[in-house]
Design a protein around this motif. Structure first.
Motif, PDB file in Angstrom:
ATOM      1  N   TRP A 208       0.806  -1.231   0.000  1.00  0.00           N
ATOM      2  CA  TRP A 208       0.000   0.000   0.000  1.00  0.00           C
ATOM      3  C   TRP A 208       0.837   1.277   0.000  1.00  0.00           C
ATOM      4  CZ3 TRP A 208       1.069   2.120   4.802  1.00  0.00           C
ATOM      5  CH2 TRP A 208       1.318   1.244   5.864  1.00  0.00           C
ATOM      6  N   GLY A 209       2.117   1.142  -0.370  1.00  0.00           N
ATOM      7  CA  GLY A 209       2.941   2.334  -0.507  1.00  0.00           C
ATOM      8  C   GLY A 209       3.041   3.115   0.788  1.00  0.00           C
ATOM      9  N   GLY A 210       2.988   4.441   0.680  1.00  0.00           N
ATOM     10  CA  GLY A 210       3.078   5.319   1.856  1.00  0.00           C
ATOM     11  C   GLY A 210       1.755   5.995   2.160  1.00  0.00           C
ATOM     12  N   MET A 211       0.662   5.221   2.139  1.00  0.00           N
ATOM     13  CA  MET A 211      -0.638   5.820   2.423  1.00  0.00           C
ATOM     14  C   MET A 211      -0.678   6.479   3.799  1.00  0.00           C
ATOM     15  SD  MET A 211      -2.778   5.747  -0.078  1.00  0.00           S
ATOM     16  CE  MET A 211      -4.149   6.325   0.922  1.00  0.00           C
ATOM     17  N   ASN A 212       0.025   5.911   4.775  1.00  0.00           N
ATOM     18  CA  ASN A 212       0.063   6.561   6.090  1.00  0.00           C
ATOM     19  C   ASN A 212       0.722   7.932   5.977  1.00  0.00           C
ATOM     20  OD1 ASN A 212       2.578   5.389   5.577  1.00  0.00           O
ATOM     21  ND2 ASN A 212       2.762   4.385   7.558  1.00  0.00           N
ATOM     22  N   GLU A 213       1.844   8.001   5.277  1.00  0.00           N
ATOM     23  CA  GLU A 213       2.568   9.273   5.172  1.00  0.00           C
ATOM     24  C   GLU A 213       1.741  10.350   4.481  1.00  0.00           C
ATOM     25  OE1 GLU A 213       6.686  11.182   3.338  1.00  0.00           O
ATOM     26  OE2 GLU A 213       5.756   9.429   2.401  1.00  0.00           O
ATOM     27  N   VAL A 214       1.096  10.018   3.357  1.00  0.00           N
ATOM     28  CA  VAL A 214       0.361  11.055   2.629  1.00  0.00           C
ATOM     29  C   VAL A 214      -0.853  11.530   3.426  1.00  0.00           C
ATOM     30  CG1 VAL A 214      -1.191   9.590   1.214  1.00  0.00           C
ATOM     31  CG2 VAL A 214      -0.380  11.786   0.337  1.00  0.00           C
ATOM     32  N   MET A 215      -1.497  10.629   4.175  1.00  0.00           N
ATOM     33  CA  MET A 215      -2.621  11.057   5.007  1.00  0.00           C
ATOM     34  C   MET A 215      -2.133  11.942   6.156  1.00  0.00           C
ATOM     35  SD  MET A 215      -5.280   9.887   3.441  1.00  0.00           S
ATOM     36  CE  MET A 215      -6.652  10.046   4.597  1.00  0.00           C
ATOM     37  N   TYR A 216      -0.977  11.603   6.736  1.00  0.00           N
ATOM     38  CA  TYR A 216      -0.395  12.460   7.776  1.00  0.00           C
ATOM     39  C   TYR A 216      -0.009  13.827   7.214  1.00  0.00           C
ATOM     40  CZ  TYR A 216       0.142   8.342  10.838  1.00  0.00           C
ATOM     41  OH  TYR A 216      -0.092   7.236  11.628  1.00  0.00           O
ATOM     42  N   ASN A 217       0.590  13.833   6.037  1.00  0.00           N
ATOM     43  CA  ASN A 217       0.994  15.105   5.435  1.00  0.00           C
ATOM     44  C   ASN A 217      -0.206  15.986   5.127  1.00  0.00           C
ATOM     45  OD1 ASN A 217       3.746  14.599   5.546  1.00  0.00           O
ATOM     46  ND2 ASN A 217       3.843  13.699   3.504  1.00  0.00           N
ATOM     47  N   LEU A 218      -1.291  15.376   4.684  1.00  0.00           N
ATOM     48  CA  LEU A 218      -2.515  16.146   4.432  1.00  0.00           C
ATOM     49  C   LEU A 218      -3.099  16.683   5.730  1.00  0.00           C
ATOM     50  CD1 LEU A 218      -4.365  14.210   1.615  1.00  0.00           C
ATOM     51  CD2 LEU A 218      -3.885  16.656   1.661  1.00  0.00           C
ATOM     52  N   TYR A 219      -3.028  15.899   6.776  1.00  0.00           N
ATOM     53  CA  TYR A 219      -3.457  16.388   8.093  1.00  0.00           C
ATOM     54  C   TYR A 219      -2.628  17.598   8.498  1.00  0.00           C
ATOM     55  CZ  TYR A 219      -3.524  16.748  13.166  1.00  0.00           C
ATOM     56  OH  TYR A 219      -3.575  17.228  14.451  1.00  0.00           O
ATOM     57  N   ASP A 220      -1.326  17.545   8.259  1.00  0.00           N
ATOM     58  CA  ASP A 220      -0.447  18.652   8.616  1.00  0.00           C
ATOM     59  C   ASP A 220      -0.821  19.918   7.859  1.00  0.00           C
ATOM     60  OD1 ASP A 220       1.759  19.830   9.945  1.00  0.00           O
ATOM     61  OD2 ASP A 220       3.045  19.482   8.213  1.00  0.00           O
ATOM     62  N   VAL A 221      -1.211  19.771   6.595  1.00  0.00           N
ATOM     63  CA  VAL A 221      -1.564  20.916   5.759  1.00  0.00           C
ATOM     64  C   VAL A 221      -2.948  21.469   6.098  1.00  0.00           C
ATOM     65  CG1 VAL A 221      -2.124  21.606   3.375  1.00  0.00           C
ATOM     66  CG2 VAL A 221      -0.055  20.274   3.851  1.00  0.00           C
ATOM     67  N   THR A 222      -3.901  20.562   6.364  1.00  0.00           N
ATOM     68  CA  THR A 222      -5.307  20.974   6.492  1.00  0.00           C
ATOM     69  C   THR A 222      -5.834  20.994   7.916  1.00  0.00           C
ATOM     70  OG1 THR A 222      -6.169  18.713   6.271  1.00  0.00           O
ATOM     71  CG2 THR A 222      -5.755  19.948   4.228  1.00  0.00           C
ATOM     72  N   GLY A 223      -5.226  20.205   8.806  1.00  0.00           N
ATOM     73  CA  GLY A 223      -5.758  20.081  10.163  1.00  0.00           C
ATOM     74  C   GLY A 223      -6.988  19.193  10.250  1.00  0.00           C
ATOM     75  N   THR A 224      -7.315  18.480   9.179  1.00  0.00           N
ATOM     76  CA  THR A 224      -8.504  17.625   9.164  1.00  0.00           C
ATOM     77  C   THR A 224      -8.248  16.350   9.959  1.00  0.00           C
ATOM     78  OG1 THR A 224      -9.116  18.491   6.988  1.00  0.00           O
ATOM     79  CG2 THR A 224     -10.171  16.433   7.689  1.00  0.00           C
ATOM     80  N   GLU A 225      -8.976  16.189  11.059  1.00  0.00           N
ATOM     81  CA  GLU A 225      -8.722  15.103  11.993  1.00  0.00           C
ATOM     82  C   GLU A 225      -8.919  13.724  11.365  1.00  0.00           C
ATOM     83  OE1 GLU A 225      -7.685  13.405  15.712  1.00  0.00           O
ATOM     84  OE2 GLU A 225      -7.469  15.460  14.960  1.00  0.00           O
ATOM     85  N   SER A 226      -9.880  13.591  10.459  1.00  0.00           N
ATOM     86  CA  SER A 226     -10.151  12.279   9.863  1.00  0.00           C
ATOM     87  C   SER A 226      -8.958  11.784   9.053  1.00  0.00           C
ATOM     88  CB  SER A 226     -11.407  12.329   8.982  1.00  0.00           C
ATOM     89  OG  SER A 226     -11.254  13.256   7.924  1.00  0.00           O
ATOM     90  N   TYR A 227      -8.164  12.701   8.495  1.00  0.00           N
ATOM     91  CA  TYR A 227      -6.979  12.285   7.752  1.00  0.00           C
ATOM     92  C   TYR A 227      -5.948  11.683   8.708  1.00  0.00           C
ATOM     93  CZ  TYR A 227      -8.929  15.400   4.141  1.00  0.00           C
ATOM     94  OH  TYR A 227      -9.740  16.028   3.237  1.00  0.00           O
ATOM     95  N   LEU A 228      -5.785  12.291   9.862  1.00  0.00           N
ATOM     96  CA  LEU A 228      -4.862  11.760  10.870  1.00  0.00           C
ATOM     97  C   LEU A 228      -5.303  10.378  11.330  1.00  0.00           C
ATOM     98  CD1 LEU A 228      -2.512  12.060  12.927  1.00  0.00           C
ATOM     99  CD2 LEU A 228      -4.156  13.181  14.453  1.00  0.00           C
ATOM    100  N   GLN A 229      -6.583  10.231  11.637  1.00  0.00           N
ATOM    101  CA  GLN A 229      -7.083   8.964  12.170  1.00  0.00           C
ATOM    102  C   GLN A 229      -7.001   7.853  11.122  1.00  0.00           C
ATOM    103  OE1 GLN A 229      -7.491   8.622  15.346  1.00  0.00           O
ATOM    104  NE2 GLN A 229      -7.132  10.814  15.588  1.00  0.00           N
ATOM    105  N   THR A 230      -7.264   8.182   9.868  1.00  0.00           N
ATOM    106  CA  THR A 230      -7.163   7.168   8.813  1.00  0.00           C
ATOM    107  C   THR A 230      -5.700   6.818   8.554  1.00  0.00           C
ATOM    108  OG1 THR A 230      -9.238   7.896   7.809  1.00  0.00           O
ATOM    109  CG2 THR A 230      -7.748   6.617   6.412  1.00  0.00           C
ATOM    110  N   GLY A 231      -4.808   7.798   8.637  1.00  0.00           N
ATOM    111  CA  GLY A 231      -3.389   7.514   8.501  1.00  0.00           C
ATOM    112  C   GLY A 231      -2.924   6.503   9.537  1.00  0.00           C
ATOM    113  N   LYS A 232      -3.437   6.622  10.756  1.00  0.00           N
ATOM    114  CA  LYS A 232      -3.069   5.684  11.820  1.00  0.00           C
ATOM    115  C   LYS A 232      -3.532   4.258  11.512  1.00  0.00           C
ATOM    116  CE  LYS A 232      -3.205   9.041  15.638  1.00  0.00           C
ATOM    117  NZ  LYS A 232      -3.924   9.422  16.881  1.00  0.00           N
TER     118      LYS A 232
END
Length: 261
Positions: free
Chosen positions: A148-172
């Motif tokens: 699955w590549g770096g799906m965790n990393e890209v979701m974390y990076n999007l959380y960092d940019v947007t602050g959207t909590e669901s991106y952080l939780q899905t990254g985890k």
């Protein structure tokens, strides 16, 4: 992966590469070519609005070189019913596309790219939640057996940019326990002795480690730090040649027996 998969894979690399080239050179011609591709991709994304896949998951925000049903192929490998579509590593390709769009925003200033990758991330949140509802962690951990590549990393990076909590939780949630649990306690199991007899695939797992490190940077989670730090020490101490390479045929095998390879 199939021709479409490779096309999507290389599109993602093209987006990342041209973003870095423009950031380094300021060449307007490079940016114009990337912007044109992003505009066409936006049309594809818009075409999926209002549709649902085989599993009832809305397809709004979807961009991919195959139908959304493709993402059920991992569940089919885990014994769940679903359509049969010939594709190997859906999340791997998706990560390349999402990372490329995010790079276009962060390095080349394309605001449309940010809006597009946010919509893609919203779809990922829905898709992962749908899998979890169907089969819980047992099914999800089985799905994570597929690269699955770096799906965790890209979701974390999007959380960092947007602050959207669901991106952080899905990254985890992109945390493959069979791989990370031994590393969390410093155990050298990267040859796959307890789950992958052919040896763990380096190309699969190195992006996951980068994601764990990124998760620690953003949240201070000590377990994610341990996973990344222990991995580095285990690879450099037990699985590396003097030249710096650490695997053969993309796989790690028996520690401290590099000569056998």
């Amino acid at each position: 992966m199939g021709p479409g998969g490779y096309y999507g894979h290389y599109q993602g690399h093209y987006l990342s590469g041209t973003a870095m080239m423009f950031n380094n050179t300021g060449d307007a011609q490079i940016k114009a070519k990337a912007d044109a591709l992003i505009t066409e991709m936006a049309k594809v994304q818009a075409a999926w609005t209002g549709k649902v896949d085989y599993y009832g998951v809305p397809s709004d925000g979807y961009i991919f070189p195959n139908y959304p049903d493709t993402f059920g192929i991992m569940e089919g490998r885990c014994g769940m019913p679903g359509p049969k579509i010939d594709y190997s590593v859906p999340y791997y390709t998706l990560h390349k596309l999402m990372a490329g769009l995010l790079d276009q925003y962060q390095l080349a200033g394309n605001e449309m790219a940010l809006e597009m990758v946010k919509k893609m991330a919203d779809w990922v949140v829905l898709r992962v939640d749908a899998t979890m509802k169907r089969g819980g962690q047992k099914l999800w951990q089985c799905v994570l057996n597929t690269e699955w590549g770096g799906m965790n990393e890209v979701m974390y990076n999007l959380y960092d940019v947007t602050g959207t909590e669901s991106y952080l939780q899905t990254g985890k949630k992109f945390n493959h326990w069979q791989w990370t649990a031994p590393l969390a306690i410093g155990a050298d199991d990267i040859d796959g002795s307890h789950g992958n007899g052919g040896g763990n695939h380096a190309n699969t797992h190195i992006p996951e480690i980068i994601g764990s490190a990124r998760g620690y940077e953003l949240t201070g989670n000590e377990t994610q730090k341990d996973i990344a730090v222990n991995f580095f020490h285990i690879v450099t101490a037990n699985h590396s040649w003097a030249t710096g390479g650490s695997n053969d045929g993309e796989h790690w095998t028996t520690p401290n027996r590099m000569g056998d390879q």
